[in-house]
Design a protein around this motif. Structure first.
Motif: not given
Lengths: 97, 388
Positions: A8, A12-14, A56-61, A86-89, B29, B127
């Motif tokens: 990641v 960090t992964a939310p 999972g979900m990417n950190p913002q940006g 993308k935000t979710l993958y 971002q 977050a």
């Protein structure tokens, strides 16, 4: 033996990183694991056809690099590594050991 | 020779601007998604890169960056999560410098400074949404997707008519990405054949066991599920906009002879309410200046305490109108001129109108409490961090 690596970047992964190792021949060899941070882990898996899904979900940006490598006789398909932007993958790999 | 050096420096900074914009700088971002002009003015420089103004009579080359942005250029591994979260200081340490040039590209002055965020609760890159409703919904969605992908994988590998399995699995991977993309609408018309198949199966699974959404209403299909999940993501990130931010900063300027003629140290504290609709804004600054205007070194102190109200949200949930009311105290601590007052009290109102995501028009009304005088200032504020 195969190696699953998830890296990641940009934060960090939310949400937890979820890995589903699905033995398509026999469910008793299925494994579900979750990780909070980047990891690279080896798995000794019996012969068979496998679907491996990393979600999972990417950190913002941020982004997540995912790779599946090792002693496959077929695959991994469609490739052995990719980057989730993308935000979710939820990224699938297919291989035979 | 000096001109050539300056042009080379400008090129290097410009290259840095473009190369950094390609990198996954999460702070950028954060900046892009910031919904407050007040916050941007203070912290935008954290994300600004290099800007040059070489067209007018007064030319300048300016560079703003975080220590982390520079270090991660040299060592990209710093962007990896476990390194990223350890790099709190370098991510919260911003420095800037500006070289002023005259119309003939001759050096006319220099400004340099730094800002440190001692408290930065607004870093969305760290977050954590575990054990939230979003976590629950994502678990449900991925469980269903795992099951659907298993069926489709078996169908692909057992179909002898499929010659190119790599292509087929890539299509399957792309279809899942479409399903998880909140910007994708009318998925049933997707050109990817797997998208429609996944959508049908997913909608059946969700309808069979409806899930409670954030509003309490049952989620019965993929569109509502993904929409609710992204609404939660927006809602959770928005909380960061109201968290505490405490920065200290210092800067200094020198003239063309290298003489140090201006310096300041400052502190800013911001803290929003739970809905991030208003924000406590405290500032203090000590300014030393030794300019030709007064021919005397002066020491000024200025402090403001106010509240910034964010009003009238647009379709993108970004407020386009802000009003900040503040009380201001300023004092000349050294070398008060004969016709000056040492201490002044003002009541300020600052109205900001957002024209685009990063372009604000702040209009400041200053009321001299003791002398009953109104003063007005019109400014233009552009956040260069918005460039991608």
């Amino acid at each position: 033996m195969i190696t699953i690596s998830v890296t990641v970047k940009g934060g960090t992964a939310p949400l937890p990183i979820k890995v589903f190792i699905d033995n398509l021949n026999d469910n008793q060899y299925d494994q579900k694991i979750t990780k909070d941070r980047s990891f690279s882990e080896n798995f000794d898996l019996p012969s068979g056809k496998y679907m491996i899904v990393v979600s999972g979900m990417n950190p913002q940006g941020g982004t997540t690099d995912i790779s599946v490598t090792g002693a496959f006789t077929v695959g991994p398909r469609p490739d052995s590594s990719t980057t989730a932007y993308k935000t979710l993958y939820s990224v699938l790999f297919y291989g035979e050991i | 020779m000096r001109k050539q050096l300056i042009i080379v420096l400008a090129l290097i900074l410009s290259t840095s601007l473009y190369s950094q914009s390609d990198g996954p700088l999460s702070l950028k971002q954060v900046n892009e998604d910031s919904k407050s002009g007040n916050y941007k003015d203070i912290f935008a420089a954290f994300y600004n890169l290099a800007t040059t103004n070489l067209a007018g009579d007064n030319k300048s080359i300016e560079f703003n960056s975080t220590l982390f942005a520079l270090k991660s250029k040299a060592n990209p591994d710093l962007l990896i999560d476990y390194n990223y979260e350890k790099a709190g200081f370098s991510r919260n340490f911003q420095f800037n410098f500006k070289v002023d040039l005259d119309s003939t590209f001759s050096y006319s002055g220099f400004t340099g400074g730094f800002t440190i965020a001692l408290i930065n609760g607004r870093d969305k890159a760290l977050a954590d949404f575990r054990k939230t409703k979003l976590d629950t919904l994502f678990n449900v969605l991925t469980t269903y997707l795992d099951a659907i992908q298993e069926n489709l994988t078996v169908a692909i590998v057992s179909n002898p008519a499929i010659a190119d399995q790599d292509k087929e699995f890539q299509l399957l991977r792309d279809a899942v990405a479409e399903i998880l993309d909140n910007e994708k609408e009318n998925l049933s018309t997707s050109t990817n054949p797997y998208t429609a198949q996944i959508l049908v199966q997913l909608n059946l699974m969700i309808a069979a066991r409806p899930i409670k959404g954030p509003s309490g209403a049952n989620i019965t299909n993929r569109d509502d599920l993904v929409k609710d999940m992204f609404a939660l993501i927006d809602q959770y990130y928005k909380v960061f906009d109201s968290k505490s931010l405490l920065t200290i900063s210092a800067d200094g300027s020198a003239n063309d002879e290298g003489k140090f003629n201006k310096a300041s140290v400052g502190m800013i504290f911001l803290k929003g309410n739970a809905t991030a609709s208003n924000e406590l804004d405290l500032r203090a600054k000590l300014i030393y200046s030794d300019t030709l205007t007064t021919a005397l070194p002066r020491l000024n102190f200025k402090a403001t305490a106010g509240v910034n109200f964010k009003l009238f949200k647009g379709a993108a949930e970004k407020n386009f109108f802000e009003v900040k009311g503040a009380l201001e105290y300023s004092s000349i601590l050294k070398n008060v001129l004969a016709d000056e007052k040492k201490d002044n009290f003002f009541a300020n109102a600052e109205i900001r109108i957002r024209l685009t995501d990063d372009l604000w028009f702040p209009f400041i009304i200053k009321y001299d409490i003791e002398n009953d005088n109104f003063l007005g200032f019109l400014n233009i504020s552009y956040n260069f961090g918005g460039f991608k």
